[in-house]
Design a protein around this motif. Sequence first.
Motif, PDB file in Angstrom:
ATOM      1  N   UNK A   1      34.070   5.151 -17.228  1.00 33.05           N
ATOM      2  CA  UNK A   1      35.211   4.615 -17.978  1.00 33.05           C
ATOM      3  C   UNK A   1      34.973   3.199 -18.500  1.00 33.05           C
ATOM      4  N   UNK A   2      34.094   2.438 -17.878  1.00 35.25           N
ATOM      5  CA  UNK A   2      33.827   1.064 -18.326  1.00 35.25           C
ATOM      6  C   UNK A   2      32.556   0.940 -19.164  1.00 35.25           C
TER       7      UNK A   2
ATOM      8  N   UNK B   1      32.320  -0.775 -28.080  1.00 33.16           N
ATOM      9  CA  UNK B   1      31.129  -1.422 -28.614  1.00 33.16           C
ATOM     10  C   UNK B   1      31.023  -2.885 -28.213  1.00 33.16           C
ATOM     11  N   UNK B   2      29.793  -3.340 -28.049  1.00 37.89           N
ATOM     12  CA  UNK B   2      29.467  -4.756 -27.964  1.00 37.89           C
ATOM     13  C   UNK B   2      28.365  -5.001 -28.991  1.00 37.89           C
ATOM     14  N   UNK B   3      28.265  -6.230 -29.462  1.00 33.52           N
ATOM     15  CA  UNK B   3      27.259  -6.583 -30.457  1.00 33.52           C
ATOM     16  C   UNK B   3      26.047  -7.189 -29.768  1.00 33.52           C
TER      17      UNK B   3
ATOM     18  N   UNK C   1      35.261  -8.017 -20.802  1.00 30.34           N
ATOM     19  CA  UNK C   1      35.663  -7.015 -19.817  1.00 30.34           C
ATOM     20  C   UNK C   1      34.461  -6.600 -18.956  1.00 30.34           C
ATOM     21  N   UNK C   2      33.313  -6.461 -19.570  1.00 35.09           N
ATOM     22  CA  UNK C   2      32.122  -6.013 -18.851  1.00 35.09           C
ATOM     23  C   UNK C   2      31.472  -7.148 -18.052  1.00 35.09           C
ATOM     24  N   UNK C   3      31.299  -8.297 -18.686  1.00 34.84           N
ATOM     25  CA  UNK C   3      30.571  -9.399 -18.058  1.00 34.84           C
ATOM     26  C   UNK C   3      31.442 -10.433 -17.400  1.00 34.84           C
ATOM     27  N   UNK C   4      32.744 -10.335 -17.599  1.00 35.59           N
ATOM     28  CA  UNK C   4      33.661 -11.302 -17.016  1.00 35.59           C
ATOM     29  C   UNK C   4      33.987 -12.414 -17.987  1.00 35.59           C
TER      30      UNK C   4
END
Length: 99
Positions: A13-14, A43-45, A93-96
């Motif tokens: 989910x993440x 997505x992330x760039x 959200x992913x890395x804080x």
Amino acid sequence: SQEIYSTASGHCINLVFGITPFIFGNRYPNIREIIKENGISRLVLESDAPYIKYKENQIPNPYIVNFVAEEISKLLNIPVEQVFETTFANTQRIYGKRE
């Protein structure tokens, strides 16, 4: 492929997917279709600097993410600011969040 994207997204989910300057070439032609079908919510760039060039005779650098964001905005017909806002939120959200 869309199948891999859907399966991975369903199990994790993440999970986010990094979009690099490969979006401009023909090496991975399905990247554009996956973005068109699924949007930017996962997505992330990424620049992959110093490894991937945006254009010939260009020195790879982190600013390439600007061109990647512009290409995504064209694909989805949305403002580039929306691409930056959403992908930045995904990154946080992913890395804080950084203070």
